[in-house]
Design a protein around this motif. Structure first.
Motif, PDB file in Angstrom:
ATOM      1  N   MET A 154       0.768  -1.360   0.000  1.00 34.39           N
ATOM      2  CA  MET A 154       0.190  -0.160  -0.083  1.00 34.39           C
ATOM      3  C   MET A 154       0.840   1.301  -0.063  1.00 34.39           C
ATOM      4  SD  MET A 154      -2.571   1.413   3.145  1.00 34.39           S
ATOM      5  CE  MET A 154      -3.502  -0.461   2.908  1.00 34.39           C
ATOM      6  N   GLU A 155       0.654   2.172  -1.178  1.00 30.90           N
ATOM      7  CA  GLU A 155       1.472   3.390  -0.899  1.00 30.90           C
ATOM      8  C   GLU A 155       0.695   4.557  -0.611  1.00 30.90           C
ATOM      9  OE1 GLU A 155       4.245   5.909  -4.205  1.00 30.90           O
ATOM     10  OE2 GLU A 155       2.844   4.268  -4.805  1.00 30.90           O
ATOM     11  N   ILE A 156       1.292   5.282   0.317  1.00 30.47           N
ATOM     12  CA  ILE A 156       0.585   6.586   0.788  1.00 30.47           C
ATOM     13  C   ILE A 156       1.566   7.555   0.690  1.00 30.47           C
ATOM     14  CG2 ILE A 156      -0.225   7.558   2.969  1.00 30.47           C
ATOM     15  CD1 ILE A 156      -0.773   4.940   4.145  1.00 30.47           C
TER      16      ILE A 156
ATOM     17  N   GLY B 285      -8.644  -0.484   5.549  1.00 32.79           N
ATOM     18  CA  GLY B 285      -8.640  -0.242   4.207  1.00 32.79           C
ATOM     19  C   GLY B 285      -7.718   0.778   3.612  1.00 32.79           C
ATOM     20  N   ARG B 286      -7.405   0.781   2.458  1.00 30.12           N
ATOM     21  CA  ARG B 286      -6.559   1.634   1.802  1.00 30.12           C
ATOM     22  C   ARG B 286      -7.130   3.306   1.969  1.00 30.12           C
ATOM     23  NH1 ARG B 286      -3.294   1.715  -3.952  1.00 30.12           N
ATOM     24  NH2 ARG B 286      -2.252   3.867  -3.649  1.00 30.12           N
ATOM     25  N   GLY B 287      -8.334   3.339   1.537  1.00 29.61           N
ATOM     26  CA  GLY B 287      -8.832   4.950   1.509  1.00 29.61           C
ATOM     27  C   GLY B 287      -9.084   5.347   2.801  1.00 29.61           C
ATOM     28  N   VAL B 288      -9.303   4.791   3.872  1.00 34.40           N
ATOM     29  CA  VAL B 288      -9.371   5.301   5.211  1.00 34.40           C
ATOM     30  C   VAL B 288      -7.956   5.653   5.768  1.00 34.40           C
ATOM     31  CG1 VAL B 288     -10.216   5.007   7.611  1.00 34.40           C
ATOM     32  CG2 VAL B 288     -11.568   4.195   5.694  1.00 34.40           C
ATOM     33  N   LEU B 289      -7.279   4.650   5.578  1.00 34.70           N
ATOM     34  CA  LEU B 289      -5.700   4.753   5.979  1.00 34.70           C
ATOM     35  C   LEU B 289      -4.938   6.049   5.445  1.00 34.70           C
ATOM     36  CD1 LEU B 289      -4.223   1.050   6.300  1.00 34.70           C
ATOM     37  CD2 LEU B 289      -5.056   2.619   8.201  1.00 34.70           C
ATOM     38  N   ASN B 290      -5.506   6.411   4.066  1.00 35.84           N
ATOM     39  CA  ASN B 290      -4.872   7.519   3.424  1.00 35.84           C
ATOM     40  C   ASN B 290      -5.141   8.799   4.047  1.00 35.84           C
ATOM     41  OD1 ASN B 290      -2.854   7.087   1.083  1.00 35.84           O
ATOM     42  ND2 ASN B 290      -4.577   5.772   0.127  1.00 35.84           N
ATOM     43  N   GLU B 291      -6.771   8.668   4.433  1.00 30.27           N
ATOM     44  CA  GLU B 291      -7.036   9.874   5.116  1.00 30.27           C
ATOM     45  C   GLU B 291      -6.534  10.096   6.469  1.00 30.27           C
ATOM     46  OE1 GLU B 291     -11.288  11.010   4.583  1.00 30.27           O
ATOM     47  OE2 GLU B 291     -11.474   9.587   2.824  1.00 30.27           O
ATOM     48  N   VAL B 292      -6.308   9.066   7.062  1.00 26.67           N
ATOM     49  CA  VAL B 292      -5.767   9.200   8.308  1.00 26.67           C
ATOM     50  C   VAL B 292      -4.308   9.514   8.468  1.00 26.67           C
ATOM     51  CG1 VAL B 292      -5.143   7.656  10.395  1.00 26.67           C
ATOM     52  CG2 VAL B 292      -7.435   7.443   9.484  1.00 26.67           C
TER      53      VAL B 292
ATOM     54  N   THR C 204      11.820  28.340   3.883  1.00 26.47           N
ATOM     55  CA  THR C 204      10.665  27.353   3.621  1.00 26.47           C
ATOM     56  C   THR C 204      11.485  26.072   3.186  1.00 26.47           C
ATOM     57  OG1 THR C 204       9.231  29.339   3.759  1.00 26.47           O
ATOM     58  CG2 THR C 204       8.312  27.104   3.104  1.00 26.47           C
ATOM     59  N   THR C 205      10.685  24.963   3.329  1.00 27.21           N
ATOM     60  CA  THR C 205      11.100  23.656   2.705  1.00 27.21           C
ATOM     61  C   THR C 205       9.762  22.869   2.731  1.00 27.21           C
ATOM     62  OG1 THR C 205      13.457  23.591   3.626  1.00 27.21           O
ATOM     63  CG2 THR C 205      12.533  21.753   2.833  1.00 27.21           C
ATOM     64  N   ARG C 206       9.545  22.240   1.660  1.00 23.79           N
ATOM     65  CA  ARG C 206       8.578  21.534   1.366  1.00 23.79           C
ATOM     66  C   ARG C 206       8.965  19.969   1.409  1.00 23.79           C
ATOM     67  NH1 ARG C 206       3.493  21.673  -0.916  1.00 23.79           N
ATOM     68  NH2 ARG C 206       4.042  23.869  -1.422  1.00 23.79           N
ATOM     69  N   VAL C 207       8.418  19.116   2.280  1.00 21.43           N
ATOM     70  CA  VAL C 207       8.738  17.724   2.446  1.00 21.43           C
ATOM     71  C   VAL C 207       7.808  16.911   1.820  1.00 21.43           C
ATOM     72  CG1 VAL C 207       9.511  15.895   4.118  1.00 21.43           C
ATOM     73  CG2 VAL C 207       9.896  18.532   4.588  1.00 21.43           C
ATOM     74  N   THR C 208       8.069  15.893   0.826  1.00 22.34           N
ATOM     75  CA  THR C 208       7.292  14.991   0.553  1.00 22.34           C
ATOM     76  C   THR C 208       7.428  13.547   0.980  1.00 22.34           C
ATOM     77  OG1 THR C 208       8.346  14.492  -1.395  1.00 22.34           O
ATOM     78  CG2 THR C 208       6.852  16.223  -1.794  1.00 22.34           C
ATOM     79  N   VAL C 209       6.630  12.921   1.549  1.00 21.93           N
ATOM     80  CA  VAL C 209       6.932  11.607   2.088  1.00 21.93           C
ATOM     81  C   VAL C 209       6.112  10.559   1.583  1.00 21.93           C
ATOM     82  CG1 VAL C 209       6.669  10.277   4.142  1.00 21.93           C
ATOM     83  CG2 VAL C 209       7.049  12.783   4.279  1.00 21.93           C
ATOM     84  N   ASP C 210       6.636   9.535   0.934  1.00 23.43           N
ATOM     85  CA  ASP C 210       6.446   8.644  -0.039  1.00 23.43           C
ATOM     86  C   ASP C 210       6.377   7.030   1.218  1.00 23.43           C
ATOM     87  OD1 ASP C 210       5.618   6.373  -1.511  1.00 23.43           O
ATOM     88  OD2 ASP C 210       6.417   7.447  -3.390  1.00 23.43           O
ATOM     89  N   VAL C 211       5.297   6.685   1.308  1.00 21.81           N
ATOM     90  CA  VAL C 211       5.369   5.486   2.361  1.00 21.81           C
ATOM     91  C   VAL C 211       4.625   4.150   1.505  1.00 21.81           C
ATOM     92  CG1 VAL C 211       4.527   4.531   4.573  1.00 21.81           C
ATOM     93  CG2 VAL C 211       4.946   6.851   4.296  1.00 21.81           C
ATOM     94  N   ASP C 212       5.511   3.146   1.549  1.00 18.82           N
ATOM     95  CA  ASP C 212       5.328   1.843   1.099  1.00 18.82           C
ATOM     96  C   ASP C 212       4.988   0.864   2.354  1.00 18.82           C
ATOM     97  OD1 ASP C 212       4.953  -0.624  -0.253  1.00 18.82           O
ATOM     98  OD2 ASP C 212       6.757  -0.472  -1.076  1.00 18.82           O
ATOM     99  N   LEU C 213       3.811   0.857   2.482  1.00 18.88           N
ATOM    100  CA  LEU C 213       3.408   0.355   3.899  1.00 18.88           C
ATOM    101  C   LEU C 213       2.709  -1.154   3.538  1.00 18.88           C
ATOM    102  CD1 LEU C 213       2.450   0.509   6.865  1.00 18.88           C
ATOM    103  CD2 LEU C 213       0.229   1.564   5.932  1.00 18.88           C
ATOM    104  N   THR C 214       3.036  -1.981   4.493  1.00 18.41           N
ATOM    105  CA  THR C 214       2.542  -3.510   4.633  1.00 18.41           C
ATOM    106  C   THR C 214       2.025  -3.661   5.997  1.00 18.41           C
ATOM    107  OG1 THR C 214       4.260  -4.259   2.870  1.00 18.41           O
ATOM    108  CG2 THR C 214       3.099  -5.933   4.070  1.00 18.41           C
TER     109      THR C 214
END
Length: 211
Positions: free
Chosen positions: A1-3, A123-130, A104-114
């Motif tokens: 799952m990618e967030i 589920g993925r939808g709710v976990l994304n919003e959380v 100012t610095t913009r930080v992008t965070v890509d999480v590959d979650l298992t």
């Protein structure tokens, strides 16, 4: 799952890199998280999550797989298991720091979650919003920490490589996922509720017509 999330840090990119790659310093900014000890590159800690009457406590280890200071890209791997239960989780976190001006610095965070266990049922939808909401709270706490640090009110953490216990003055507040999930769940149930209401009205009208 990618967030994927992003947030803004109110300092220049070099200072932001220095802060965000210091796990001892930023761990208290993550809701429900605490850092217990550091041994070399391994950071041991826990995350407590509460969903209604259910409380899940994950204990695990996090370590940087790579830190590219020139391009300001860091890759962190974290693995943990429930202390009471069969659940487990692992994540590869890639953070990219993008300068947006001198302060100012913009930080992008890509999480590959298992993830497996009780938390996975959302589920993925709710976990994304959380995740988005938690990242927002993390960014707010981090901004406050940076403000204190820059004003000299907070002493910098000794980041020597030897193993040592990290003192936590107060018990970290557990992450109440039910509170965070309430709005996303209601948002998803609203269309269903609307359909049920309309159906009930139509059935009632038909019943009156046959009387």
């Amino acid at each position: 799952m990618e967030i994927v999330n992003e947030f803004i840090v109110p300092v220049g990119v070099d200072r932001a890199w220095e802060i965000l790659t210091d796990l001892e310093q930023i761990a208290p900014c993550l809701p429900g998280a605490s850092l217990s000890s550091v041994e070399g590159d391994e950071h041991k800690g826990s995350v407590k999550i509460k969903v209604g009457p259910i409380t899940a406590n994950y204990a695990g280890v996090a370590r940087f797989e790579s830190k590219d200071q020139e391009h300001h890209i860091a890759v962190l791997r974290a693995e943990g298991r429930e202390t009471k239960g069969q659940g487990n989780a692992s994540a590869v976190v890639t953070a990219r720091l993008i300068p947006e001006g001198d302060e100012t610095t913009r930080v992008t965070v890509d999480v590959d979650l298992t993830i497996a266990g009780r938390v996975a049922q959302f589920g993925r939808g709710v976990l994304n919003e959380v995740s988005e909401k938690l990242m927002g709270e993390f960014a707010q706490r981090l901004a406050a920490l940076i403000g204190q640090s820059e004003s000299g009110e907070v002493e910098e953490v000794d980041s020597a490589g030897e193993e040592h216990e990290v003192r936590v003055e107060e018990e970290p507040q557990e992450l109440n996922a039910l509170r965070v999930l309430a709005k996303p769940i209601i948002k998803r149930l609203a269309p269903v509720a609307a359909v049920l209401i309309v159906t009930a009205v139509l059935v009632r009208r038909r019943g009156r017509q046959h009387v």
